[in-house]
Design an enzyme around this catalytic site. Structure first.
Site, mmCIF file in Angstrom:
data_model
loop_
_atom_site.group_PDB
_atom_site.id
_atom_site.type_symbol
_atom_site.label_atom_id
_atom_site.label_comp_id
_atom_site.label_asym_id
_atom_site.label_seq_id
_atom_site.Cartn_x
_atom_site.Cartn_y
_atom_site.Cartn_z
ATOM 1 N N VAL A 46 -19.211 6.419 26.901
ATOM 2 C CA VAL A 46 -17.617 6.150 27.121
ATOM 3 C C VAL A 46 -17.284 5.292 25.783
ATOM 4 O O VAL A 46 -16.499 5.677 24.998
ATOM 5 C CB VAL A 46 -17.032 5.473 28.006
ATOM 6 C CG1 VAL A 46 -15.838 5.247 27.990
ATOM 7 C CG2 VAL A 46 -17.409 6.373 29.250
ATOM 8 N N CYS A 47 -18.157 4.488 25.290
ATOM 9 C CA CYS A 47 -17.946 3.403 24.202
ATOM 10 C C CYS A 47 -17.558 4.026 22.894
ATOM 11 O O CYS A 47 -16.649 3.938 22.136
ATOM 12 C CB CYS A 47 -19.269 2.422 24.138
ATOM 13 S SG CYS A 47 -19.474 1.582 25.538
#
Length: 187
Positions: A46-47
């Site tokens: 997700v980062c």
């Protein structure tokens, strides 16, 4: 316990910025608006989507007089390697702070002891070095740069116009509210 009005603790952190290693300290964040954008780790899932979203909106943050500082427990060397290896991360032009001892994450209460990394937290810091808005969410949910920017702009407005408040969905140029006895029950 709330972190609103918490003054960020004095710090110095190693960072990766513009193909170079540098240091960022508390004195560097004073006098302008800042967003501290914590994420769990480099080379994750997700980062990079969040950081790319911030990179895509970075010019808008700069126009608002706000610097972004992404922060994870990774070192500046890992930030450099990720910046060179990932097309999404290579767009980043803001400082990527290294927090391997979790000093910043602990100060802003986003450190997860069990996992040994920061939760997803974003903190809007005013020119005085104090938290005026923050959000900490589950590590499996990404954040939205446009909403963070809107909160920065609303925070800046009320910082400058202490007698007014910003309603839901407020954006610069829209009407604000000046609280008064006459408005109680009218909105």
């Amino acid at each position: 316990m709330t972190l609103l009005n918490h003054e960020i603790t004095d710090f110095t952190a190693d960072a990766y910025l513009n193909n170079d290693f540098t240091k960022v300290s508390k004195k560097d964040i004073l006098g302008h608006w800042s967003v501290f954008f914590f994420y769990p780790a480099d080379f994750t899932f997700v980062c990079p989507t969040e950081l790319e979203d911030l990179a895509d909106h970075y010019d808008e943050f700069k126009k608002a007089g706000c610097e972004i500082y992404s922060v994870s427990h990774d070192t500046q060397y890992v930030h450099k390697a990720w910046h060179e290896a990932n097309d999404k991360i290579s767009k980043i032009q803001f400082p990527m702070l290294a927090d391997p001892t979790a000093r910043l994450a602990k100060d802003l209460d986003t450190y997860n002891e069990e996992l040994g990394q920061a939760e997803r937290g974003d903190f809007i810091i005013n020119p005085d070095g104090k938290v005026v808005a923050y959000e900490v969410i589950s590590s499996n949910v990404g954040r939205n740069a446009e909403e963070i920017l809107r909160r920065v702009q609303a925070s800046q407005f009320v910082y400058e116009h202490g007698d007014q408040v910003c309603p839901a969905k407020w954006t610069p140029g829209e009407e604000t509210i000046e609280p008064s006895l006459d408005l109680v029950g009218q909105l």
